[in-house]
Design a protein around this motif. Sequence first.
Motif, short mmCIF file in Angstrom:
data_model
loop_
_atom_site.label_atom_id
_atom_site.label_comp_id
_atom_site.label_asym_id
_atom_site.label_seq_id
_atom_site.Cartn_x
_atom_site.Cartn_y
_atom_site.Cartn_z
N GLU A 1 0.83 -1.20 0.00
CA GLU A 1 0.00 0.00 0.00
C GLU A 1 0.87 1.26 0.00
OE1 GLU A 1 -3.12 2.02 3.07
OE2 GLU A 1 -3.43 -0.09 2.60
N GLY A 2 1.95 1.24 0.77
CA GLY A 2 2.83 2.39 0.83
C GLY A 2 3.55 2.65 -0.48
N LEU A 3 3.92 1.58 -1.17
CA LEU A 3 4.64 1.75 -2.43
C LEU A 3 3.76 2.32 -3.53
CD1 LEU A 3 6.88 -1.43 -2.45
CD2 LEU A 3 7.68 0.94 -2.55
N VAL A 4 2.49 1.98 -3.53
CA VAL A 4 1.59 2.48 -4.57
C VAL A 4 1.58 4.01 -4.58
CG1 VAL A 4 -0.84 2.68 -5.25
CG2 VAL A 4 0.12 0.44 -4.70
N SER A 5 1.61 4.61 -3.41
CA SER A 5 1.55 6.08 -3.32
C SER A 5 2.92 6.72 -3.11
CB SER A 5 0.62 6.49 -2.17
OG SER A 5 1.06 5.92 -0.95
N ALA A 6 3.99 5.92 -3.13
CA ALA A 6 5.33 6.44 -2.86
C ALA A 6 5.80 7.37 -3.98
CB ALA A 6 6.32 5.29 -2.70
N ASP A 7 6.59 8.37 -3.60
CA ASP A 7 7.15 9.31 -4.56
C ASP A 7 8.53 8.81 -4.98
OD1 ASP A 7 7.75 11.47 -6.13
OD2 ASP A 7 8.22 12.82 -4.46
N MET A 8 8.55 7.94 -5.97
CA MET A 8 9.80 7.40 -6.49
C MET A 8 9.57 6.98 -7.94
SD MET A 8 10.08 3.51 -4.88
CE MET A 8 10.10 4.06 -3.18
N VAL B 1 8.87 4.95 -11.17
CA VAL B 1 8.03 3.76 -11.25
C VAL B 1 8.88 2.50 -11.42
CG1 VAL B 1 7.66 3.82 -13.76
CG2 VAL B 1 5.92 2.83 -12.26
N GLU B 2 10.04 2.63 -12.05
CA GLU B 2 10.92 1.47 -12.22
C GLU B 2 11.37 0.93 -10.86
OE1 GLU B 2 11.27 4.25 -15.71
OE2 GLU B 2 11.41 4.47 -13.52
N GLU B 3 11.77 1.86 -9.97
CA GLU B 3 12.19 1.46 -8.63
C GLU B 3 11.00 0.97 -7.81
OE1 GLU B 3 14.93 0.78 -5.53
OE2 GLU B 3 15.15 1.07 -7.68
N LYS B 4 9.87 1.60 -8.02
CA LYS B 4 8.66 1.22 -7.30
C LYS B 4 8.28 -0.23 -7.60
CE LYS B 4 5.52 4.40 -7.02
NZ LYS B 4 4.36 5.30 -7.25
N LEU B 5 8.33 -0.62 -8.88
CA LEU B 5 7.99 -1.98 -9.25
C LEU B 5 9.00 -2.97 -8.68
CD1 LEU B 5 6.04 -3.79 -10.85
CD2 LEU B 5 7.53 -3.52 -12.83
N TYR B 6 10.28 -2.61 -8.71
CA TYR B 6 11.30 -3.48 -8.12
C TYR B 6 11.07 -3.65 -6.61
CZ TYR B 6 15.69 -4.74 -5.91
OH TYR B 6 16.64 -5.33 -5.11
N GLN B 7 10.87 -2.55 -5.90
CA GLN B 7 10.69 -2.61 -4.45
C GLN B 7 9.42 -3.35 -4.06
OE1 GLN B 7 12.76 -1.85 -2.16
NE2 GLN B 7 14.29 -0.66 -3.29
N PHE B 8 8.41 -3.30 -4.93
CA PHE B 8 7.14 -4.00 -4.67
C PHE B 8 7.39 -5.48 -4.41
CE2 PHE B 8 3.32 -6.26 -6.15
CZ PHE B 8 2.34 -5.61 -5.42
N PHE B 9 8.32 -6.06 -5.12
CA PHE B 9 8.66 -7.47 -4.93
C PHE B 9 9.84 -7.65 -3.98
CE2 PHE B 9 6.62 -7.26 -9.12
CZ PHE B 9 5.58 -8.16 -8.92
N ALA B 10 10.83 -6.78 -4.08
CA ALA B 10 12.07 -6.95 -3.30
C ALA B 10 11.82 -6.90 -1.79
CB ALA B 10 13.10 -5.90 -3.70
N LYS B 11 11.01 -5.93 -1.34
CA LYS B 11 10.76 -5.80 0.10
C LYS B 11 10.06 -7.04 0.64
CE LYS B 11 10.57 -0.73 0.41
NZ LYS B 11 11.54 -0.58 1.50
N ARG B 12 9.18 -7.63 -0.15
CA ARG B 12 8.47 -8.83 0.32
C ARG B 12 9.37 -10.06 0.25
NH1 ARG B 12 3.43 -9.61 -2.95
NH2 ARG B 12 4.57 -8.54 -4.61
N VAL B 13 10.28 -10.10 -0.73
CA VAL B 13 11.24 -11.19 -0.79
C VAL B 13 12.06 -11.24 0.50
CG1 VAL B 13 13.42 -11.93 -1.86
CG2 VAL B 13 11.46 -11.38 -3.29
N VAL B 14 12.52 -10.09 0.96
CA VAL B 14 13.34 -10.02 2.18
C VAL B 14 12.57 -10.56 3.38
CG1 VAL B 14 14.45 -8.44 3.80
CG2 VAL B 14 14.77 -8.13 1.33
N ILE B 15 11.31 -10.16 3.51
CA ILE B 15 10.50 -10.59 4.65
C ILE B 15 10.23 -12.09 4.60
CG2 ILE B 15 8.19 -10.44 5.69
CD1 ILE B 15 8.24 -7.46 4.94
N LYS B 16 9.84 -12.59 3.44
CA LYS B 16 9.53 -14.01 3.31
C LYS B 16 10.76 -14.87 3.54
CE LYS B 16 5.67 -13.21 0.15
NZ LYS B 16 5.17 -13.35 -1.24
N ARG B 17 11.91 -14.42 3.01
CA ARG B 17 13.14 -15.18 3.23
C ARG B 17 13.47 -15.24 4.72
NH1 ARG B 17 16.77 -12.19 0.79
NH2 ARG B 17 16.45 -13.12 -1.25
N ALA B 18 13.33 -14.11 5.41
CA ALA B 18 13.64 -14.08 6.84
C ALA B 18 12.71 -15.01 7.62
CB ALA B 18 13.51 -12.65 7.37
N ARG B 19 11.44 -15.03 7.25
CA ARG B 19 10.49 -15.92 7.92
C ARG B 19 10.85 -17.38 7.68
NH1 ARG B 19 4.68 -13.00 6.38
NH2 ARG B 19 4.93 -11.18 7.74
#
Length: 212
Positions: free
Chosen positions: A74-81, A83-101
Amino acid sequence: MPRPETDIEATRIRIMDAADRIIQERGAISFTMTDLATAVGMSPSNLYRFFESKDALAEAMAGEWFAELLVIMEGLVSADMPVEEKLYQFFAKRVVIKRARYEEDPELFESYMELGDEHFEVIKGYVDLADHYMASILAEAMEKGYFKGLELDTVVSLVNTMVQPFCNPRLMMQMMHLATEERLRIVIGTILNGMQAREPQARAKPGLHIAS
């Protein structure tokens, strides 16, 4: 006299913690609400005051699982960055969390996957919401000139197919060593720069070919 809301919530959390332990020990499919009632020291009828069914319990546990991920999306959709970085972070941030879990407790991680399989209709809403957030970012990319000639629904479907190793928890368990942020950035760059409609090549007209 009804119990304060905080007491009810505390008991629900205690029940979900007990469910975590049971599915870790026995797997998601084999445990029953009666097992859970015994584990938390209450009667089944009392347990049903907090969770009216196993589906309701699974829904609450899914809510806990997805809560942090939804905040990120939700935060990334409205983030001021860009769009290329936004799409990357959309998956990258969740990859980090899932890997840690996964690394913290692989057995519990896999048990949650079993729970999701058993109650897929419960978690489908969260999956659909993730697609909605992704579609919002992809629509923004289309406004920037990416994905020329393609419809948004097609883009969402194609991107979903290509990023499965970075967002599908079951695939991630098998490919954890490959689902890295470095590889993801390459994949996202390839998607943005290479995915567009192609004009069909004209067929060569049939004709006579004289052998020399």
